[in-house]
Design an enzyme around this catalytic site. Structure first.
Site, PDB file in Angstrom:
ATOM      1  N   GLY A 137      47.082 -36.715 -20.794  1.00  0.00           N
ATOM      2  CA  GLY A 137      46.301 -37.849 -20.310  1.00  0.00           C
ATOM      3  C   GLY A 137      45.635 -38.612 -21.430  1.00  0.00           C
ATOM      4  CG  ASP A 191      47.429 -45.720 -21.050  1.00  0.00           C
ATOM      5  OD1 ASP A 191      46.285 -45.693 -20.574  1.00  0.00           O
ATOM      6  OD2 ASP A 191      48.384 -45.070 -20.583  1.00  0.00           O
TER       7      ASP A 191
HETATM    8  P1  ADP Z   1      50.563 -39.125 -22.009  1.00  0.00           P
HETATM    9  O1  ADP Z   1      50.845 -40.546 -22.315  1.00  0.00           O
HETATM   10  O2  ADP Z   1      49.307 -38.944 -21.263  1.00  0.00           O
HETATM   11  O3  ADP Z   1      50.623 -38.231 -23.210  1.00  0.00           O
HETATM   12  P2  ADP Z   1      53.027 -39.433 -20.596  1.00  0.00           P
HETATM   13  O4  ADP Z   1      53.720 -38.597 -19.593  1.00  0.00           O
HETATM   14  O5  ADP Z   1      52.718 -40.835 -20.255  1.00  0.00           O
HETATM   15  O6  ADP Z   1      51.712 -38.626 -21.018  1.00  0.00           O
HETATM   16  O7  ADP Z   1      53.887 -39.494 -21.922  1.00  0.00           O
HETATM   17  C1  ADP Z   1      54.383 -38.313 -22.509  1.00  0.00           C
HETATM   18  C2  ADP Z   1      55.818 -38.545 -22.918  1.00  0.00           C
HETATM   19  O8  ADP Z   1      55.881 -39.448 -24.029  1.00  0.00           O
HETATM   20  C3  ADP Z   1      56.485 -37.288 -23.406  1.00  0.00           C
HETATM   21  O9  ADP Z   1      57.041 -36.541 -22.343  1.00  0.00           O
HETATM   22  C4  ADP Z   1      57.578 -37.844 -24.322  1.00  0.00           C
HETATM   23  O10 ADP Z   1      58.694 -38.283 -23.577  1.00  0.00           O
HETATM   24  C5  ADP Z   1      56.908 -39.067 -24.909  1.00  0.00           C
HETATM   25  N1  ADP Z   1      56.303 -38.764 -26.209  1.00  0.00           N
HETATM   26  C6  ADP Z   1      55.007 -38.871 -26.557  1.00  0.00           C
HETATM   27  N2  ADP Z   1      54.797 -38.556 -27.848  1.00  0.00           N
HETATM   28  C7  ADP Z   1      56.009 -38.222 -28.348  1.00  0.00           C
HETATM   29  C8  ADP Z   1      56.492 -37.799 -29.639  1.00  0.00           C
HETATM   30  N3  ADP Z   1      55.664 -37.652 -30.688  1.00  0.00           N
HETATM   31  N4  ADP Z   1      57.819 -37.560 -29.772  1.00  0.00           N
HETATM   32  C9  ADP Z   1      58.662 -37.708 -28.739  1.00  0.00           C
HETATM   33  N5  ADP Z   1      58.276 -38.103 -27.519  1.00  0.00           N
HETATM   34  C10 ADP Z   1      56.979 -38.358 -27.307  1.00  0.00           C
HETATM   35 MG    MG Z   2      51.194 -42.073 -20.871  1.00  0.00          MG
END
Ligand code: ADP
Ligand code: MG
Length: 400
Positions: A137, A191
């Site tokens: 989150g 965001d």
């Molecule tokens: P949040 O934005 O709250 O962290 P989300 O579900 O919106 O949760 O986004 C998470 C997703 O973003 C992960 O499952 C992945 O697909 C992608 N993601 C985020 N950071 C990375 C990263 N450093 N490398 C690869 N994918 C990433």
């Molecule tokens: Mg997100």
């Protein structure tokens, strides 16, 4: 045994070096530069964005770093430190809604959205590394989009960032479009606005009705305070349907009350009397009181009184738990334990049903509060939470 797990933020130099190393190892070339974009945490103003409300997020010191090189052809190649062996590759023209299924949608999406907006983005390589926890989150998804978008904006001369905050606002909309349509994740604008428009020592007052923003002073160190983020590591699978159900109740109530959005409700008692359905009444009470709490916190920050916002954070959590019903046992336990360990105020943050909580604490109390929360989780046999110190950091930027 009593050790708590703290996620420390990387310095710009460390993040840049990590992303550039991954770039060299993967693409056997030097990147043109490295760009960073922060995750975010919402101080207050939850479940009000789709009601035309106000929220008050801040940029975390934790960021995602993208090392990027422009190519002369139309090939896009992407890699993340999470899986350095798996390089995603496709022509830029093939990036489109529904065409990218993996994490790469978050890095490729901005290329598509910039092209839709009229900028001639061609091929490029990008290597991503991040200290923003994923799926907590804290908006790791927007952090990828914003780092890549800022890089492409500069490397392909789109000219958004050069126009200052107005350009960054436009770039934020482009990243929202990328997340909604290429990654297929419904999200409001908080965001991306925070990642691109946040600033050190400030929280960002965002008006969801017209996307206007105002930076408010939130200098925790000067006030002898810290904002502790507690990643509960809980994720309850209720998410989507529960979100839709609340959104629908808000829209139905607004229609019954004859207003466009619940932001326009000026007399809460009259509105509650006019509604027959108890669930709609609870939703309206949360949204209307939450928007008032955001305004009250904003007034206190304007007056340099961040120490006085604790009770408003507490009231926000209680409203989300009791009226809006989006909390969960892990969030409640984190908040209760933080308060018992001396926090000035604590609340769940984000959509709920898991994710993170925040606690406003006195500087120096971090270890005691974290240990108190961890003990509460240990006593219930839950996975231990992780902790971050949320000193407001800078918005997205070039770091090398
Ligand atoms: P949040 O934005 O709250 O962290 P989300 O579900 O919106 O949760 O986004 C998470 C997703 O973003 C992960 O499952 C992945 O697909 C992608 N993601 C985020 N950071 C990375 C990263 N450093 N490398 C690869 N994918 C990433
Ligand atoms: Mg997100």
């Amino acid at each position: 045994r009593g050790e708590v797990h703290t996620i420390t933020a990387w310095s710009d130099a460390e993040g840049a070096a990590r992303a550039a190393d991954l770039f060299r190892a993967t693409f056997e070339a030097e990147p043109d530069g490295v760009w960073a974009a922060p995750g975010r945490v919402n101080l207050i103003g939850e479940h009000v964005d789709y009601n035309g409300g106000l929220c008050l997020p801040l940029a975390l010191p934790h960021a995602t770093f993208a090392a990027v090189r422009r190519r002369d052809d139309d090939v896009v190649r992407l890699v993340s430190s999470l899986d350095p062996e798996a390089v995603w590759e496709d022509p830029v023209s093939s990036i489109a809604p529904g065409a990218v299924s993996s994490w790469a949608a978050y890095a490729a999406g901005p290329a598509w959205a910039l092209r839709e907006a009229g900028c001639a983005v061609g091929g490029f390589e990008a290597a991503i590394d991040s200290c923003v926890p994923l799926g907590a989150g804290l908006s790791s998804s927007a952090a990828i989009e914003c780092a890549v978008a800022l890089a492409l904006d500069e490397l392909f001369g789109c000219g958004y960032a050069a126009r200052g905050d107005a350009g960054r606002a436009a770039l934020a909309s482009i990243c929202v479009k990328a997340e909604n349509e290429v990654a297929g994740a419904p999200t409001g604008g908080m965001d991306q606005a925070t990642s691109l428009r946040g600033a050190s020592g400030h929280a960002l007052l965002l008006d969801c009705r017209d996307s206007t923003t105002r930076l408010l002073p939130f200098d925790l160190a000067a006030a002898g305070l810290e904002l502790l983020v507690i990643d509960t590591r809980a994720a309850h699978a209720l998410g989507d349907g529960q979100y839709g159900r609340r959104r629908a109740a808000c829209e139905a109530a607004a229609a019954r009350l004859g207003v466009q959005t619940l932001r326009e409700v000026t007399d809460l008692d009259a509105a509650l009397t006019a509604l027959a359905d108890d669930w709609e009444r609870r939703c309206v009470r949360h949204v209307v009181t939450e928007i008032e709490r955001v305004k009250a916190v904003a007034r206190l920050l304007d007056a340099d009184r961040p120490d006085a916002i604790g009770a408003l954070l507490d009231a926000s959590h209680d409203s989300l738990r009791d009226d809006y019903a989006v909390s969960c046992p892990e969030l409640d336990a984190a908040v209760d334990a933080a308060r018992a360990a001396g926090a000035l105020g604590a609340r769940m943050t984000g959509g709920g049903f898991g994710g993170s909580a925040i606690a406003l604490i006195r500087a120096g109390d971090e270890a005691a509060v974290a240990r108190g929360v961890q003990a509460a989780f240990d006593a219930r046999g839950w996975t231990r939470p992780a902790f971050l110190s949320a000193v407001p950091g800078p918005g997205a930027r070039r770091v090398r």
